[in-house]
Structures are given as structure tokens and as C-alpha cells.
Design a protein around this motif. Sequence first.
Motif: not given
Length: 269
Positions: A41-50
Motif C-alpha cells: 500500500k505504501s512506497d516504503d522501500p523497506i517493505a518493497i525490499s523485503e
Amino acid sequence: MPDVKKNNPAGRLFYIFQEAQKTTEPEATIGQVWKKVFSIKSDDPIAISEHRRLVIHLIDDTKKFIKRKSGINHALFLGSLPEIKNIMEETKIESPWSLLSSIITEKSLTELAFCADALSEMEKPVQKGELDGITKKVEAFAQKTKLATNCDEDIKELLNSIVDVIRRGIRDYHIIGAIALQEALAVCIGRLFVMRSPGFAGEKELELLSYIKDLLTHIDWVVGQSFNTKSLFENVAPLLPGTAIPATNSIENGDNRWDHSAEEVVAAK
């Protein structure tokens, strides 16, 4: 192309890559594609990288389990995966998706489909009720640990870290399957061995340890049902303080074809 099952890492990869290739934005970045594929849902790079890390996890699992299969041409089945993994490791989430889309071809998807067929008996899906049951138990345990006013702070920190590991295993299950729960179980067992140190845990922690036993026993049973393997926890439980359990959870004649040993999983972490 054979019917592709999602009960194994190759099948999961197949559908992830197939969905990723549907992107129509020519300037899309790798991160934007993963965000869309996994509904982040967000542009959180940590979530995307995970999530990117979990895709690489699936690649490694596919290679590992295919190489354990005899009677097939491993190089042929896994022809495209090394290059795909290299590109994924060398690029960043800001890199253009075209770097990956150019190598995720019909050929690579066909290879994954055949890998999935070879691994089609690998795993039985964990029922939602079982996953919900683990979630409720871990949240109840987290609350009980939080309210334990007489618990040593070092022990409370250790128990909180175990809660985080199990939460991550539940979350990762939706992408990498029951291997996520199995790895979480192995890590928790490894951390609990700290409590074997003389004087580390006392009588006041026994109630919390009993909750851990119940929680890990449940996870152990779910993993055993999914992979049709013998118990991972019951062999080490008697060595842990306050967590001894009777040998009732093992599947005595279970098929250990996937050979998920505690030592292997802990070493992999």
C-alpha cells in the motif's frame, strides 16, 4: 504447459513473474512492479525490499529442491534462474524493470512450470484456521509477556524477539509457503537454547515457557501436516527448560523426502 500448482517455490515464482510481466508502464522501476504485484500500500522501500528478498528466497528454494530430485536434467530445468537471481541481486528497487523483464521470458516461465510439476507433491496448504490459530496464540503470548512484571528484562527481550520471528513467519507464509513457518520454528528453538544457561531462567518464567511450548508445538504440528514430516520440536523440547513434551506429535511413518532438518534450517539463517 502443465497445470502449475502453487504448493511449491517454483509454482509460486511462476505466478509472481507472470503477474509482474503484465505491467504496461514502460518506465516502471523494479520497486514499482513489486509494489503492484504484492499489493504493497505504501512506497516504503523497506517493505518493497523485503518482498524482493522473498522472491530471491523462492529462487534459492527452487534450485535447492530441484537439485534433490533424481532422474531429471537439473541444468535444463534451472536454465534461467541463475541469471534472474544475479540481476535481482545486482539491481536496486529504483532500477528499471526492463532489466528483469528482458530475462523473464516464456522460456524461463516454461522452465518454472516444469520445476513446479516436479515439486507438485511438496506441500499441503496450511488451512486458514490453523494460521489464524497460530496468530491468536502468538498475540496472546506477546500480551502475556508484556504484562509479566516479575520477568527478568533479558528474558523478556528474548521472548519479544521470538514473537517477532513468529510474526514474520506468518507474514512470509503467504509468499514462500510453510517453509517460512518451519524456519521461524527453527530460529525460535535456537534462541530458546539460550535459556539453558545456568541461572538464566527461574521459576517465575516457567508460566511463560509453558506458553512457548504450546505455541511452538502448534507450529510444529502445522509444519508436519504441511510437509508430512516428523516433528522438529519434540526431539529438542526435553533439552529446553520448562518445555518438555511427550512424543505425540510426530508422524511416525512420515515421508521425509524434503529433509527439512532443524540443523539445516538454522544453518541457513
